[in-house]
Design a protein around this motif. Structure first.
Motif, PDB file in Angstrom:
ATOM      1  N   PRO A 181      44.794 -19.800  50.876  1.00  0.00           N
ATOM      2  CA  PRO A 181      44.333 -21.172  50.590  1.00  0.00           C
ATOM      3  C   PRO A 181      42.893 -21.240  50.093  1.00  0.00           C
ATOM      4  CG  PRO A 181      45.505 -21.100  52.684  1.00  0.00           C
ATOM      5  CD  PRO A 181      45.296 -19.680  52.260  1.00  0.00           C
ATOM      6  N   LEU A 182      42.031 -20.351  50.593  1.00  0.00           N
ATOM      7  CA  LEU A 182      40.655 -20.344  50.099  1.00  0.00           C
ATOM      8  C   LEU A 182      40.603 -19.939  48.629  1.00  0.00           C
ATOM      9  CD1 LEU A 182      38.311 -18.850  52.866  1.00  0.00           C
ATOM     10  CD2 LEU A 182      38.091 -21.053  51.717  1.00  0.00           C
ATOM     11  N   THR A 183      41.432 -18.987  48.249  1.00  0.00           N
ATOM     12  CA  THR A 183      41.496 -18.577  46.840  1.00  0.00           C
ATOM     13  C   THR A 183      41.987 -19.724  45.976  1.00  0.00           C
ATOM     14  OG1 THR A 183      41.957 -16.299  47.504  1.00  0.00           O
ATOM     15  CG2 THR A 183      42.458 -16.893  45.233  1.00  0.00           C
ATOM     16  N   TRP A 184      43.026 -20.415  46.427  1.00  0.00           N
ATOM     17  CA  TRP A 184      43.516 -21.580  45.680  1.00  0.00           C
ATOM     18  C   TRP A 184      42.433 -22.645  45.581  1.00  0.00           C
ATOM     19  CZ3 TRP A 184      48.473 -21.862  49.190  1.00  0.00           C
ATOM     20  CH2 TRP A 184      49.283 -20.752  48.921  1.00  0.00           C
ATOM     21  N   ALA A 185      41.703 -22.869  46.669  1.00  0.00           N
ATOM     22  CA  ALA A 185      40.647 -23.878  46.662  1.00  0.00           C
ATOM     23  C   ALA A 185      39.566 -23.524  45.647  1.00  0.00           C
ATOM     24  CB  ALA A 185      40.042 -24.013  48.055  1.00  0.00           C
ATOM     25  N   LEU A 186      39.198 -22.260  45.567  1.00  0.00           N
ATOM     26  CA  LEU A 186      38.170 -21.833  44.614  1.00  0.00           C
ATOM     27  C   LEU A 186      38.643 -22.030  43.180  1.00  0.00           C
ATOM     28  CD1 LEU A 186      35.471 -20.532  43.942  1.00  0.00           C
ATOM     29  CD2 LEU A 186      36.548 -18.289  44.229  1.00  0.00           C
ATOM     30  N   ILE A 187      39.884 -21.650  42.898  1.00  0.00           N
ATOM     31  CA  ILE A 187      40.420 -21.811  41.540  1.00  0.00           C
ATOM     32  C   ILE A 187      40.453 -23.286  41.158  1.00  0.00           C
ATOM     33  CG2 ILE A 187      42.488 -21.520  40.119  1.00  0.00           C
ATOM     34  CD1 ILE A 187      43.087 -18.982  41.751  1.00  0.00           C
TER      35      ILE A 187
END
Length: 266
Positions: free
Chosen positions: A208-214
């Motif tokens: 989820p953190l990766t998705w949030a950054l993207i």
């Protein structure tokens, strides 16, 4: 930089070749191989990198947006935007203060479950505890936003004249409002993420953190290039909202199997 250097030096002295070991009758326990240490710690390093990348990605996007006038340099610092973001940081600071208690309490309760005769009842209890802590966090967040807004208004009207522009109408207040929503949602996601980390479920945080950054970067780039640099905070707000919603759903799903979560983690 000094703190990092001291930390590495202390670790090398304690664990590396420079370390000393007190006399003992038993054999010296072997230290894990470097590859094992890297494998076990890498997810937590990634968590820290992604954590701060999400927090500051919108600023980089804003710095690189031209706005109404062309930039003299590829990156340009804008005071009004930075003031709004810095005011909003107070929201996450206050909400972070409430996180350790909630995470420790929930993780301790999962650890203490032991043998569960009625998994459904245990799941219901854990879900109620989670929602209770989430409710406390939401109240703290609302109070934080309200108090910072009131404090900024008071400072602008009754504070020293030099500080009147520090919470000026227009860009600064607009950026604060958008960023406050982002940091509010991000704090909710962090509570869920810390619960997952306490249970050893690092992938439930990193994805989820990766998705949030993207999403942060994608939305920020689109709105700043279309409407102006002051809208970069929408990338943070949307990305943090996705982070909060996804991790909340996963946290509730994990707590519905609280007995298995306790078994798998401990």
């Amino acid at each position: 930089a000094v703190a990092i250097g001291v930390a590495f030096g202390w670790a090398y002295r304690s664990l590396g070749k420079g370390g000393t070991r007190e006399a003992s009758d038993g054999p010296a326990p072997p230290l894990p191989r470097a590859s094992t240490v890297v494998h076990t710690t890498l997810p937590y390093v990634a968590y820290g990198v992604l954590y701060f990348a999400v927090l500051f990605a919108d600023r980089v996007v804003s710095w690189s947006a031209a706005g109404a006038d062309p930039l003299p340099y590829p990156i340009w610092f804008r005071t009004a935007y930075e003031l709004g973001m810095d005011w909003a940081l107070g929201v996450i600071f206050m909400m972070l203060a409430a996180l350790p208690f909630a995470v420790r309490r929930l993780s301790g309760q999962i650890h203490e479950l032991g043998a569960v005769r009625d998994p459904a009842a245990a799941a219901a209890v854990m879900s109620r505890q989670y929602l209770r802590h989430l409710g406390v966090l939401l109240v703290v967040g609302v109070l934080a936003v309200a108090s910072i807004w009131a404090g900024g208004l008071w400072l602008g009207e009754h504070g020293p004249e030099l500080l009147h522009p520090i919470f000026a109408p227009g860009t600064t207040r607009y950026v604060f409002a958008v960023a406050a929503v982002g940091y509010f949602c991000f704090s909710i996601g962090l509570m869920n993420g810390l619960i997952f980390l306490a249970q050893g479920r690092t992938s439930h945080v990193l994805r989820p953190l990766t998705w949030a950054l993207i999403i942060d970067l994608a939305v920020g780039l689109v709105v700043t290039r279309a409407f102006g640099y002051e809208h970069a905070g929408w990338g943070l707000a949307v990305g943090a909202a996705v982070f909060a919603v996804v991790t909340t759903r996963w946290a509730l799903a994990m707590l519905r199997e609280a007995d298995y979560a306790a078994y798998a983690a401990y």
